[in-house]
Design a protein around this motif. Structure first.
Motif, mmCIF file in Angstrom:
data_model
loop_
_atom_site.group_PDB
_atom_site.id
_atom_site.type_symbol
_atom_site.label_atom_id
_atom_site.label_comp_id
_atom_site.label_asym_id
_atom_site.label_seq_id
_atom_site.Cartn_x
_atom_site.Cartn_y
_atom_site.Cartn_z
ATOM 1 N N GLY A 1 0.790 -1.215 0.000
ATOM 2 C CA GLY A 1 0.000 0.000 0.000
ATOM 3 C C GLY A 1 0.823 1.266 0.000
ATOM 4 N N ILE A 2 2.144 1.158 0.200
ATOM 5 C CA ILE A 2 2.993 2.342 0.241
ATOM 6 C C ILE A 2 3.648 2.583 -1.110
ATOM 7 C CG2 ILE A 2 5.021 3.367 1.344
ATOM 8 C CD1 ILE A 2 4.299 1.809 3.855
ATOM 9 N N GLN A 3 3.929 1.505 -1.824
ATOM 10 C CA GLN A 3 4.556 1.647 -3.124
ATOM 11 C C GLN A 3 3.565 2.255 -4.111
ATOM 12 O OE1 GLN A 3 5.857 -2.283 -4.024
ATOM 13 N NE2 GLN A 3 7.707 -2.111 -2.783
ATOM 14 N N PRO A 4 4.075 3.019 -5.071
ATOM 15 C CA PRO A 4 3.154 3.623 -6.049
ATOM 16 C C PRO A 4 2.488 2.550 -6.905
ATOM 17 C CG PRO A 4 5.430 4.015 -6.658
ATOM 18 C CD PRO A 4 5.452 3.386 -5.302
ATOM 19 N N ALA A 5 1.272 2.824 -7.319
ATOM 20 C CA ALA A 5 0.513 1.877 -8.134
ATOM 21 C C ALA A 5 1.162 1.726 -9.500
ATOM 22 C CB ALA A 5 -0.919 2.366 -8.287
ATOM 23 N N SER A 6 1.127 0.512 -10.009
ATOM 24 C CA SER A 6 1.723 0.236 -11.320
ATOM 25 C C SER A 6 0.872 0.864 -12.419
ATOM 26 C CB SER A 6 1.812 -1.268 -11.538
ATOM 27 O OG SER A 6 2.240 -1.547 -12.849
#
Length: 151
Positions: A10-15
């Motif tokens: 949930g912290i990583q940017p969405a692909s």
């Protein structure tokens, strides 16, 4: 030495990788292929279809094949690449149906004649409206007098 920061879910940017999703209608051969990104959620496609088809998102449900079984996709999940859509009959908007598909404007001679014409042919779903609270039209109500031959 380079240190990498570990990011949780949930912290990583969405692909934003472009992919295609094939939507099929349950018990039909009709399909629709949409360009989406990897992180597209089920609710986003439901909202797109509901706006395009004029139906409520609660009526739509998406299922996809997982191994030898089918799994219903929830609104917050990423949409699968091959999805079966339930709750619709076609990807084309359905024709709108009205309780009274015929409206006759004016309750004068021609409006009443047209209403009789429809009744004689078996149509009972029509409405006659007039700007006055009486039938008869302009000729009968406002132009007729004691000397005219209308009364």
């Amino acid at each position: 030495m380079v240190q990498y920061k570990i990011l949780g879910p949930g912290i990583q940017p969405a692909s934003q990788t472009p992919v295609e999703t094939e939507l099929r209608i349950l018990n039909s051969t009709e399909s629709l292929t949409l360009p989406v990104v990897t992180s597209t959620k089920v609710i986003e496609l439901k909202e797109y279809l509901s706006q395009r088809l004029g139906i409520d998102t609660d009526n739509l449900h998406f299922v996809h094949r997982v191994g030898c079984s089918w799994r219903k996709q929830l609104d917050h999940e990423e949409v699968g690449r091959k999805v079966t859509v339930g709750g619709i009959k076609s990807f084309k908007p359905e024709k709108m149906t009205y309780a009274d598909p015929f409206l006759i404007i004016g309750a004068g001679h021609i409006g009443l004649r047209h209403g009789l014409y429809l009744l004689q042919r078996g149509f009972k779903d029509f409405v006659i409206v007039d700007r006055r609270n009486k039938v008869g039209g302009t000729s009968w109500i406002s132009q007729a007098n004691k000397t005219s031959k209308l009364q």
